[in-house]
Write a protein that holds these residues in place. Sequence first.
Motif, short mmCIF file in Angstrom:
data_model
loop_
_atom_site.label_atom_id
_atom_site.label_comp_id
_atom_site.label_asym_id
_atom_site.label_seq_id
_atom_site.Cartn_x
_atom_site.Cartn_y
_atom_site.Cartn_z
N GLY A 1 0.61 -0.67 -0.60
CA GLY A 1 -0.40 -0.21 -0.18
C GLY A 1 0.99 1.60 -0.05
O GLY A 1 1.87 1.31 -0.61
N ASN A 2 0.47 2.35 0.90
CA ASN A 2 1.26 3.46 0.71
C ASN A 2 2.37 3.52 0.96
O ASN A 2 3.71 4.49 0.19
N ASN A 3 2.94 3.01 2.43
CA ASN A 3 3.85 2.84 2.85
C ASN A 3 5.11 1.72 2.63
O ASN A 3 6.29 2.16 2.33
N GLY A 4 4.46 0.97 1.81
CA GLY A 4 5.07 -0.19 1.37
C GLY A 4 5.71 0.39 -0.06
O GLY A 4 6.99 0.02 -0.37
N LYS A 5 4.97 0.88 -0.47
CA LYS A 5 5.62 1.19 -1.91
C LYS A 5 6.32 2.34 -1.92
O LYS A 5 7.27 2.22 -2.34
N ALA A 6 6.16 3.47 -0.70
CA ALA A 6 7.15 4.49 -0.12
C ALA A 6 8.80 4.16 -0.28
O ALA A 6 9.46 4.72 -0.36
N PHE A 7 8.63 2.45 0.39
CA PHE A 7 10.09 1.73 1.46
C PHE A 7 10.38 1.68 -0.35
O PHE A 7 12.17 1.45 -0.18
N ALA A 8 9.73 0.85 -0.99
CA ALA A 8 9.88 0.49 -2.44
C ALA A 8 10.74 1.78 -3.49
O ALA A 8 12.05 1.33 -3.50
N GLN A 9 9.75 3.07 -2.61
CA GLN A 9 10.53 3.42 -3.63
C GLN A 9 12.22 3.87 -3.21
O GLN A 9 12.84 4.59 -4.10
N LYS A 10 12.49 4.60 -1.82
CA LYS A 10 13.18 4.80 -0.99
C LYS A 10 14.30 3.78 -1.33
O LYS A 10 15.56 4.16 -1.67
N LEU A 11 14.41 2.44 -2.24
CA LEU A 11 15.18 1.95 -2.63
C LEU A 11 15.54 2.20 -3.73
O LEU A 11 16.77 1.05 -4.06
N ARG A 12 14.89 2.15 -4.50
CA ARG A 12 15.28 2.34 -5.86
C ARG A 12 17.31 3.19 -6.15
O ARG A 12 17.39 2.45 -7.39
N GLY A 13 17.39 3.79 -5.56
CA GLY A 13 18.98 3.68 -5.34
C GLY A 13 20.28 2.77 -5.12
O GLY A 13 21.18 2.37 -5.53
N PHE A 14 19.73 1.72 -4.95
CA PHE A 14 20.12 0.58 -4.22
C PHE A 14 20.18 -0.47 -5.05
O PHE A 14 18.95 -0.84 -5.98
N ASP A 15 21.77 -1.12 -5.72
CA ASP A 15 21.27 -2.63 -7.06
C ASP A 15 20.15 -3.70 -6.00
O ASP A 15 21.57 -4.01 -5.86
N VAL A 16 19.05 -3.64 -5.97
CA VAL A 16 18.37 -4.63 -5.27
C VAL A 16 17.04 -5.35 -6.46
O VAL A 16 17.16 -4.56 -6.83
N THR A 17 16.99 -6.86 -5.87
CA THR A 17 15.86 -6.79 -6.41
C THR A 17 14.55 -6.62 -4.95
O THR A 17 14.90 -6.80 -3.78
N LEU A 18 14.06 -6.35 -5.73
CA LEU A 18 12.29 -5.73 -5.09
C LEU A 18 11.21 -7.00 -4.99
O LEU A 18 10.94 -6.82 -5.97
N LEU A 19 10.78 -7.78 -4.17
CA LEU A 19 9.87 -8.41 -4.31
C LEU A 19 8.75 -7.92 -3.53
O LEU A 19 8.55 -7.64 -1.92
N ALA A 20 7.17 -8.04 -3.70
CA ALA A 20 6.15 -7.58 -3.31
C ALA A 20 5.32 -8.75 -3.20
O ALA A 20 4.76 -8.79 -4.59
N TYR A 21 4.64 -8.20 -1.84
CA TYR A 21 3.75 -9.36 -1.98
C TYR A 21 2.49 -8.63 -1.18
O TYR A 21 1.99 -8.66 -0.58
N ASP A 22 1.70 -8.59 -2.02
CA ASP A 22 -0.09 -8.16 -1.24
C ASP A 22 -1.09 -8.90 -1.51
O ASP A 22 -1.69 -9.11 -2.68
N LYS A 23 -1.68 -9.40 -0.55
CA LYS A 23 -3.16 -10.05 -0.74
C LYS A 23 -4.04 -9.17 -1.37
O LYS A 23 -4.72 -10.46 -1.89
#
Length: 322
Positions: A150-172
């Motif tokens: 949601g709002n908070n999970g997506k905001a955290f993902a956006q902050k991680l975009r500057g890092f070379d990471v793989t982002l997996l997201a699960y939302d029921k």
Amino acid sequence: MKKVVFLDTVHPVLAERLTQSGEYECIEAHEWTREVCEERLGDVHGIVIRSRFTMDESFLQFAPNLEFIARSGAGMENIDEAYCTQRGITLYNAPEGNRNAVGEHALGMLLSMMNKIHTSNRDVKNGIWEREGNRGVELDGKTVGIIGYGNNGKAFAQKLRGFDVTLLAYDKYKTGFGDEFVIEATLEAVLRKSDVISFHIPQNDETIYFADQEFFDALGKPIYLLNLSRGKIVETKSLIDSIQKGTTIAAGLDVNEFEKKSFENFFESEQNEALKFLLHSDKILLTPHIGGWTHESYYKLSYVLADKILGIDLFDSQSHLY
């Protein structure tokens, strides 16, 4: 003119904007006791609240003319949503107002844990120059799993975009949100593949103790755990067991299951063994439920609520705030 009572302290921009609209009379009620509320809510049309009272039938029965409840924050677990729906009471919250703060706080906690900033700071201030014991781990190249997009999970993902990471997201409750930055994944994949798992889900009957023994047993590798949602999402005894087994390397908890409504009295009650572990373990990084509580979010939470109450589209308002 409709009466709105403010049962908790929020940024004054909310009352200012409601008053300026000419539709509402705003009444400060921060000091009202439960008994006073029962006497004075009869002609009230709106309530602004953070967490001081539980908004259930036993309380709301004294507000027969109530049209809306505005919660300064994201979580709605202290509001009986079913009863409010039955009564036709509109509910407002403001996750758009503090999502950026939560995202930044989550990133700060993660980097502090991985680089042992919190233990290094403590050691140096105690006259200990410990380099090897405070050797860090880099975030780049890791897989970060986000539970709740949601709002908070997506905001955290956006902050991680500057890092070379793989982002997996699960939302029921969501599908089709994968993009060039985030891979939509099953819960099983998040548990099996992640080096970091971060919770951004509401508390309800389905999510209490989401991170239980079965959750930790399903991990595919040792993880760093973050919880910036609600304390009872993570079962503390299962987390401690996972830390002791090494399946959880460290945990950053902005919330914990031992919190009470009155956080200021948190340390006055007798501390059980699980809480003592949280307080004294170097593998636990604690903050006092401040992830969404910045100077900026304090303003934005109220501004968002004003937009929603007044029927102003967030994107037509000062959307840069959100």
